[in-house]
Design a protein around this motif. Structure first.
Motif, PDB file in Angstrom:
ATOM      1  N   UNK A 345      13.250 126.298 -50.606  1.00 62.01           N
ATOM      2  CA  UNK A 345      13.055 127.745 -50.474  1.00 62.01           C
ATOM      3  C   UNK A 345      14.299 128.455 -49.951  1.00 62.01           C
ATOM      4  N   UNK A 346      15.439 128.179 -50.573  1.00 62.20           N
ATOM      5  CA  UNK A 346      16.668 128.892 -50.241  1.00 62.20           C
ATOM      6  C   UNK A 346      17.439 128.356 -49.065  1.00 62.20           C
ATOM      7  N   UNK A 347      16.913 127.315 -48.415  1.00 62.39           N
ATOM      8  CA  UNK A 347      17.613 126.714 -47.274  1.00 62.39           C
ATOM      9  C   UNK A 347      17.921 125.249 -47.572  1.00 62.39           C
ATOM     10  N   UNK A 348      19.024 124.746 -46.998  1.00 65.50           N
ATOM     11  CA  UNK A 348      19.433 123.379 -47.262  1.00 65.50           C
ATOM     12  C   UNK A 348      19.850 122.700 -45.959  1.00 65.50           C
ATOM     13  N   UNK A 349      19.415 121.451 -45.809  1.00 62.41           N
ATOM     14  CA  UNK A 349      19.742 120.657 -44.619  1.00 62.41           C
ATOM     15  C   UNK A 349      20.544 119.444 -45.039  1.00 62.41           C
ATOM     16  N   UNK A 350      21.762 119.340 -44.527  1.00 63.93           N
ATOM     17  CA  UNK A 350      22.590 118.162 -44.786  1.00 63.93           C
ATOM     18  C   UNK A 350      22.064 117.010 -43.946  1.00 63.93           C
ATOM     19  N   UNK A 351      21.857 115.863 -44.594  1.00 64.02           N
ATOM     20  CA  UNK A 351      21.259 114.716 -43.912  1.00 64.02           C
ATOM     21  C   UNK A 351      22.302 113.889 -43.187  1.00 64.02           C
ATOM     22  N   UNK A 352      21.864 113.150 -42.191  1.00 65.29           N
ATOM     23  CA  UNK A 352      22.735 112.171 -41.547  1.00 65.29           C
ATOM     24  C   UNK A 352      22.787 110.918 -42.424  1.00 65.29           C
ATOM     25  N   UNK A 353      23.824 110.101 -42.214  1.00 63.24           N
ATOM     26  CA  UNK A 353      23.946 108.872 -42.990  1.00 63.24           C
ATOM     27  C   UNK A 353      24.536 109.137 -44.364  1.00 63.24           C
ATOM     28  N   UNK A 354      25.795 109.602 -44.395  1.00 68.74           N
ATOM     29  CA  UNK A 354      26.446 109.968 -45.652  1.00 68.74           C
ATOM     30  C   UNK A 354      27.332 108.856 -46.207  1.00 68.74           C
ATOM     31  N   UNK A 355      27.228 107.653 -45.666  1.00 65.82           N
ATOM     32  CA  UNK A 355      28.047 106.532 -46.140  1.00 65.82           C
ATOM     33  C   UNK A 355      27.807 106.278 -47.627  1.00 65.82           C
ATOM     34  N   UNK A 356      28.891 105.911 -48.337  1.00 66.83           N
ATOM     35  CA  UNK A 356      28.793 105.643 -49.770  1.00 66.83           C
ATOM     36  C   UNK A 356      27.989 104.390 -50.065  1.00 66.83           C
ATOM     37  N   UNK A 357      27.721 103.574 -49.048  1.00 67.78           N
ATOM     38  CA  UNK A 357      26.965 102.335 -49.251  1.00 67.78           C
ATOM     39  C   UNK A 357      25.481 102.498 -48.944  1.00 67.78           C
ATOM     40  N   UNK A 358      25.086 103.666 -48.403  1.00 67.70           N
ATOM     41  CA  UNK A 358      23.721 103.828 -47.900  1.00 67.70           C
ATOM     42  C   UNK A 358      22.845 104.592 -48.891  1.00 67.70           C
ATOM     43  N   UNK A 359      21.832 103.908 -49.418  1.00 67.27           N
ATOM     44  CA  UNK A 359      20.877 104.563 -50.301  1.00 67.27           C
ATOM     45  C   UNK A 359      19.707 105.181 -49.550  1.00 67.27           C
ATOM     46  N   UNK A 360      19.483 104.722 -48.319  1.00 66.99           N
ATOM     47  CA  UNK A 360      18.311 105.184 -47.584  1.00 66.99           C
ATOM     48  C   UNK A 360      18.298 106.707 -47.480  1.00 66.99           C
ATOM     49  N   UNK A 361      19.464 107.321 -47.230  1.00 64.74           N
ATOM     50  CA  UNK A 361      19.518 108.772 -47.139  1.00 64.74           C
ATOM     51  C   UNK A 361      19.195 109.422 -48.472  1.00 64.74           C
ATOM     52  N   UNK A 362      19.628 108.769 -49.558  1.00 72.18           N
ATOM     53  CA  UNK A 362      19.350 109.313 -50.889  1.00 72.18           C
ATOM     54  C   UNK A 362      17.847 109.364 -51.174  1.00 72.18           C
ATOM     55  N   UNK A 363      17.071 108.474 -50.562  1.00 71.80           N
ATOM     56  CA  UNK A 363      15.630 108.488 -50.799  1.00 71.80           C
ATOM     57  C   UNK A 363      14.979 109.755 -50.243  1.00 71.80           C
ATOM     58  N   UNK A 364      15.642 110.407 -49.296  1.00 74.07           N
ATOM     59  CA  UNK A 364      15.122 111.636 -48.708  1.00 74.07           C
ATOM     60  C   UNK A 364      15.639 112.883 -49.411  1.00 74.07           C
ATOM     61  N   UNK A 365      16.767 112.753 -50.112  1.00 72.65           N
ATOM     62  CA  UNK A 365      17.469 113.910 -50.650  1.00 72.65           C
ATOM     63  C   UNK A 365      16.868 114.399 -51.964  1.00 72.65           C
ATOM     64  N   UNK A 366      16.956 115.711 -52.181  1.00 67.27           N
ATOM     65  CA  UNK A 366      16.633 116.289 -53.484  1.00 67.27           C
ATOM     66  C   UNK A 366      17.763 117.186 -53.975  1.00 67.27           C
ATOM     67  N   UNK A 367      18.924 117.092 -53.284  1.00 63.20           N
ATOM     68  CA  UNK A 367      20.049 117.950 -53.632  1.00 63.20           C
ATOM     69  C   UNK A 367      21.351 117.340 -53.132  1.00 63.20           C
ATOM     70  N   UNK A 368      22.447 117.827 -53.697  1.00 60.65           N
ATOM     71  CA  UNK A 368      23.787 117.484 -53.218  1.00 60.65           C
ATOM     72  C   UNK A 368      24.513 118.779 -52.868  1.00 60.65           C
ATOM     73  N   UNK A 369      25.064 118.823 -51.673  1.00 62.79           N
ATOM     74  CA  UNK A 369      25.869 119.967 -51.239  1.00 62.79           C
ATOM     75  C   UNK A 369      27.330 119.664 -51.535  1.00 62.79           C
ATOM     76  N   UNK A 370      28.003 120.585 -52.203  1.00 61.05           N
ATOM     77  CA  UNK A 370      29.433 120.420 -52.448  1.00 61.05           C
ATOM     78  C   UNK A 370      30.205 121.102 -51.325  1.00 61.05           C
ATOM     79  N   UNK A 371      31.040 120.314 -50.650  1.00 61.04           N
ATOM     80  CA  UNK A 371      31.857 120.818 -49.543  1.00 61.04           C
ATOM     81  C   UNK A 371      33.320 120.713 -49.955  1.00 61.04           C
ATOM     82  N   UNK A 372      33.993 121.838 -50.059  1.00 65.62           N
ATOM     83  CA  UNK A 372      35.376 121.856 -50.518  1.00 65.62           C
ATOM     84  C   UNK A 372      36.302 121.105 -49.566  1.00 65.62           C
ATOM     85  N   UNK A 373      37.440 120.683 -50.112  1.00 63.35           N
ATOM     86  CA  UNK A 373      38.368 119.881 -49.327  1.00 63.35           C
ATOM     87  C   UNK A 373      38.946 120.608 -48.133  1.00 63.35           C
ATOM     88  N   UNK A 374      39.174 121.914 -48.244  1.00 61.69           N
ATOM     89  CA  UNK A 374      39.780 122.660 -47.134  1.00 61.69           C
ATOM     90  C   UNK A 374      38.756 123.137 -46.113  1.00 61.69           C
TER      91      UNK A 374
END
Length: 391
Positions: A345-374
């Motif tokens: 509903x228009x709000x997004x929460x970035x999850x903890x556990x962003x390691x590239x090896x961890x799928x557990x966080x992906x099981x909770x996610x329904x979105x990907x936030x793009x964060x620019x390099x700068x």
């Protein structure tokens, strides 16, 4: 190394809709794309049809009618109704040609073989005319239509069995690594259970793809070369997980080079998923995905998804929205990052556990936030670019 935008543009440019056609039984065509216009072989409905349970009448100047018969759905007889007469009729039943209205049963009183109406009926009320949906010979569905459940039901109602569609891509998934073992095997020291192939196959099946084969290769140049040679010849798309980097036992890159695969790009300035390979060998597209599961799945959604969607003739891009941050996050490093998140509903929460090896966080996610390099930090109430994952 290319940017995210350059990588996505290259994927879309090189991914072409498969133009070869086939015919399949209608029940096997869900989410397929029509390769030809479909013209109706019949009127639909094929006869005048009652839209309600009630009474078909041959209207006259009175509110009372003699009840002279009955027609149920599926009946083939057509009783003649004279002026001032009525028959009991049910939803979907054929309306006799001598009837000019159907009165719903709630507006009728039945007494001693007669019916009494509350008001005079309108001409053709509650009667579906023959060909109301589509007439025989008319265009029923256009070439290029996606066959969702509604379209499947519509074509079934026209009595159609085998449907001309574009072929969906044949896809091979290849996993590499001597450390990988299958579920059911004993987990000995130094080994891990392989998950990427099942994960990627599941993602593809959920999108409506069904020509998917799974393969494994050991960390050997010869095994990798010969396996990839066969799969490139047999498939429209080859997904390889692991073995793409520059380690002593990463043979995918060497094998692809030996097979004269055209490298379109290798490495994307992003996290996770930097060591992403995209290339082409003849008609076959090839993705070399990272071995880390969360990185592989991120690259799947951001790059493989648009490629395979476009090959099948679907809308290629994930839905993108701007959402308000409900959480705080500090990024490490200067690469753009895709963050697993929950959108609602228009709000997004970035999850903890962003390691590239961890799928557990992906099981909770329904979105990907793009964060620019700068960008170093996400604060509460910041506006964020969010890609919604397919459900």
């Amino acid at each position: 190394m290319v940017s995210i935008e350059e990588a996505l543009n290259a994927v879309l440019k090189n991914s072409k809709k498969i133009s070869s056609e086939t015919k399949l039984p209608l029940e096997n065509c869900t989410n397929a794309i029509l390769s030809q216009d479909i013209f109706s072989p019949i009127n639909m409905p094929p006869f005048r049809q009652s839209a309600m349970d009630g009474y078909a009448v041959n209207a006259h100047e009175h509110l009372s009618y003699s009840l002279v018969g009955e027609v149920k759905a599926g009946d083939s007889h057509q009783p003649k109704i004279n002026s001032g007469e009525a028959i009991r009729i049910f939803t979907g039943a054929p309306v006799p040609s001598s009837a000019n209205a159907v009165v719903i049963q709630e507006e009728v009183e039945v007494k001693n073989g007669n019916i009494f109406l509350e008001k005079f009926p309108r001409e053709k009320q509650n009667i579906r005319p023959a060909g109301e949906q589509v007439r025989e010979g008319e265009l029923a569905l256009k070439k290029g239509s996606k066959l969702t459940p509604a379209e499947i039901g519509y074509l079934a109602s026209l009595g159609l069995e085998n449907i001309p569609i574009y072929k969906k891509p044949a896809i091979a998934i290849v996993t590499t690594g001597n450390e990988l073992i299958s579920a059911g095997e004993t987990l000995t020291y130094g080994k891990i259970y392989e998950s990427n192939s099942k994960m990627l196959k599941s993602a593809l099946i959920s999108l409506g793809f069904d020509k998917i084969s799974l393969h494994t290769v050991k960390d050997s140049y010869e095994d990798t070369y010969h396996k990839l040679k066969d799969l490139i010849a047999e498939n429209d798309l080859v997904l390889i997980t692991g073995g793409v980097s520059v380690g002593d036992y990463d043979f995918v890159g060497q094998a692809l080079k030996g097979l004269e695969t055209k490298e379109i790009f290798y490495k994307v300035n992003q996290k996770p998923g930097k060591p992403l390979f995209f290339g082409k060998n003849g008609r076959t597209l090839i993705f070399g995905l990272p071995g880390n599961p969360a990185a592989a799945l991120t690259c799947f959604y951001m790059y493989v998804y648009p490629s395979v969607q476009k090959m099948a003739g679907y809308d290629p891009l994930l839905k993108k929205v701007i959402a308000t941050s409900s959480s705080h996050f500090v990024k490490k490093g200067d690469r753009p990052q895709f963050l697993k998140a929950i959108y609602k509903e228009g709000k997004v929460t970035v999850l903890e556990g962003q390691s590239s090896a961890m799928l557990q966080t992906f099981t909770l996610a329904n979105a990907l936030v793009k964060m620019d390099g700068d960008r170093e930090e996400i604060k509460i109430n910041d506006s964020l670019e969010v890609f919604l994952l397919p459900v």
